[in-house]
Design an enzyme around this catalytic site. Structure first.
Site, PDB file in Angstrom:
ATOM      1  N   SER A 155      31.873  68.086  13.286  1.00 13.00           N
ATOM      2  CA  SER A 155      32.343  68.789  12.097  1.00 13.00           C
ATOM      3  C   SER A 155      32.724  67.763  11.044  1.00 13.00           C
ATOM      4  CB  SER A 155      33.568  69.655  12.435  1.00 13.00           C
ATOM      5  OG  SER A 155      34.230  70.072  11.258  1.00 13.00           O
ATOM      6  N   LYS A 156      32.543  68.115   9.774  1.00 12.47           N
ATOM      7  CA  LYS A 156      32.945  67.205   8.703  1.00 12.47           C
ATOM      8  C   LYS A 156      34.451  66.962   8.709  1.00 12.47           C
ATOM      9  CE  LYS A 156      29.168  67.976   5.448  1.00 12.47           C
ATOM     10  NZ  LYS A 156      28.803  68.355   4.062  1.00 12.47           N
ATOM     11  N   ARG A 157      35.178  67.835   9.402  1.00  6.74           N
ATOM     12  CA  ARG A 157      36.622  67.645   9.501  1.00  6.74           C
ATOM     13  C   ARG A 157      36.982  66.572  10.517  1.00  6.74           C
ATOM     14  NH1 ARG A 157      36.044  73.208   9.090  1.00  6.74           N
ATOM     15  NH2 ARG A 157      36.093  73.423  11.340  1.00  6.74           N
TER      16      ARG A 157
END
Length: 488
Positions: A249-251
């Site tokens: 995830s980009k998180r």
């Protein structure tokens, strides 16, 4: 950054990296950029950056600048200025009008309410919601007050075939594709139109991108065919996965490519690591940048997703530090020392530090942390190490070593080694019996380079001062033990 109407391709190989400026450069994006760059450099071609910033609400100038600077930080140089997709809106509209004139597009006057009702009815029938083409051939005057969108007229062929380097022939039933919107009601172009027009005008011959774009390709091929243009070659790269196999995830902090440079990995090490996540060249693991350019090719690409492996990255990082130029390591070490609040000038020459740690360090941040005692005015004793090593039995050897070291004529590793060896011999103990208490006293812990190198790096003044402090620690510990015994 510019938006030239059309750029003529001068080489058979011309690649591009086309990120959206909606966040930082993540690892998957960096790997995509790297593969495009390597392929272009291997074949004497050109590599371009296109910023797909037509989503004005989510795009930002700060992220655009960050993407450009991030590629530069990893040494992925560009051929020409970055192209802002937003600067080419008029060209995109021109292409849409050309499709209208060819009969390959039409105006659709459906209102948002009509579209919502259409999709709801399709769901109720168990169908996949999609536009049903109701304005394809409708005659008569358009409804008053409704601004139309321009839609692509999907061809009537039974299927679309995508020919991909990794996936081979991927076939899509044409009935699964609807008449996609090319221009919105406000005249803004959609992704597929902009992408196709820009790739053509930039002369892109190889589209190397993530396989999350694979389902976009049949639509884009239909547009290219309708415009009478030659399609590029396609390669859709598999995803990078987290170490546990889940989708990144980009998180996830681990996806920020620049975080690896901040953590002290050499750019070349990160690129070497990423190159091997999806590409192989026999069993070889370590490559310089020039070797990657020489060896990289489509034949080594793999079709399976790859997991991030922190241990592998650390090992590759260590191999690159071993062979990197000293001046590059010194520059990076200087930045890392400053980042933890240390003055690189208040310690030994950085060249000496690099040579002492380059065989064992995985990152420059790790090197700076391991060597911080050489740049600090005070050293903090690790409690476990101090209690184990700085015992009353070590008082006499440390005091003798301190007195002998104060008289060393030339403060250097050979002179220090000879002094310690003579002192140990005079006390009738082994070299190591004296070396470890010296190490803990000077560095605060049990791990450092060889003791003569360690004391050389610390310098005479710091060494003598810390040996005095260690003797004070031993005295205080002995006094505390005696007081406890008396009370008992």
């Amino acid at each position: 950054m510019g938006g030239a109407r059309q750029i003529q391709a001068m080489t058979a190989v011309r690649t591009r990296f086309a990120p959206s400026p909606t966040g930082v450069l993540h690892l998957g994006g960096l790997r995509t950029a790297l593969y495009n760059w390597l392929f272009a450099r291997r074949h004497g071609g050109e590599f371009f950056l296109r910023i797909e910033d037509t989503d004005r609400q989510r795009s930002s100038e700060a992220h655009t600048k960050g993407l450009v600077e991030a590629l530069g930080s990893f040494g992925l140089d560009l051929d020409g200025e970055p192209l802002l997709q937003s600067s080419r809106v008029e060209r995109h509209r021109e292409v849409a009008r050309a499709l209208l004139e060819r009969g390959a597009a039409y105006r659709c006057y459906c209102t948002p309410e009509e579209l919502a009702a259409m999709r709801e009815e399709q769901r109720a029938r168990g169908e996949v919601p999609r536009y049903d083409g109701r304005w394809r051939d409708r005659a008569g005057p358009p409804p008053v007050g409704v601004k139309p969108v321009i839609r692509f007229r999907r061809p009537d062929a039974e299927e679309v075939v995508v020919r991909d380097w990794l996936h081979g022939e991927v076939r899509y039933r044409n009935s699964q594709l609807d008449d996609l919107v090319l221009l919105r009601a406000d005249g803004s172009p959609t992704y597929h139109l902009s992408c196709v027009a820009d790739d053509h005008d930039m002369g892109v011959r190889q589209v190397i991108r993530g396989d999350d774009h694979l389902n976009n390709t049949p639509r884009q091929l239909q547009l290219i065919e309708a415009l009478g243009w030659e399609p590029p070659e396609y390669c859709h790269l598999p995803l990078l996965l987290a170490p546990d196999g889940r989708k990144l995830s980009k998180r996830d902090e681990a996806t920020d490519a620049l975080s690896y440079l901040r953590a002290g990995y050499l750019p070349e090490a990160v690129l070497n690591y990423l190159a091997r996540l999806g590409w192989s060249h026999g069993d070889r693991e370590i490559f310089s940048i020039s070797e990657l350019i020489e060896c990289f090719g489509r034949e080594g690409l793999g079709a399976s997703a790859s997991r991030l492996d922190p241990d592998k990255l650390n090992w590759i990082g260590q191999q690159h530090i071993k062979t990197a130029a000293v001046d590059i390591l010194c520059e990076g070490l200087r930045a890392q020392l400053e980042s933890i609040g240390l003055n690189p000038e208040d310690g030994p020459p950085l060249e000496k530090v690099v040579e002492a740690w380059r065989e064992r360090a995985e990152t420059l941040a790790g090197m700076a942390k391991a060597a911080r005692w050489a740049f600090s005015h005070e050293v903090e004793l690790a409690e476990k190490a101090a209690r184990k090593v700085l015992r009353p039995a070590a008082r006499e050897p440390l005091a003798a070593a301190r007195a002998a070291l104060a008289g060393v004529a030339e403060w250097s590793a050979p002179g220090i080694h000879a002094c310690i060896a003579e002192t140990a011999e005079s006390l009738g103990i082994g070299f190591g019996k004296l070396g470890q208490p010296l190490r803990v006293a000077v560095t605060g812990d049990t791990v450092s380079p060889p003791i003569d190198t360690t004391l050389d790096l610390a310098g005479r003044a710091r060494t003598l001062e810390r040996l005095g402090a260690a003797l004070g620690y031993i005295e205080a510990r002995a006094a505390a033990a005696a007081g406890s015994a008396a009370q008992g």
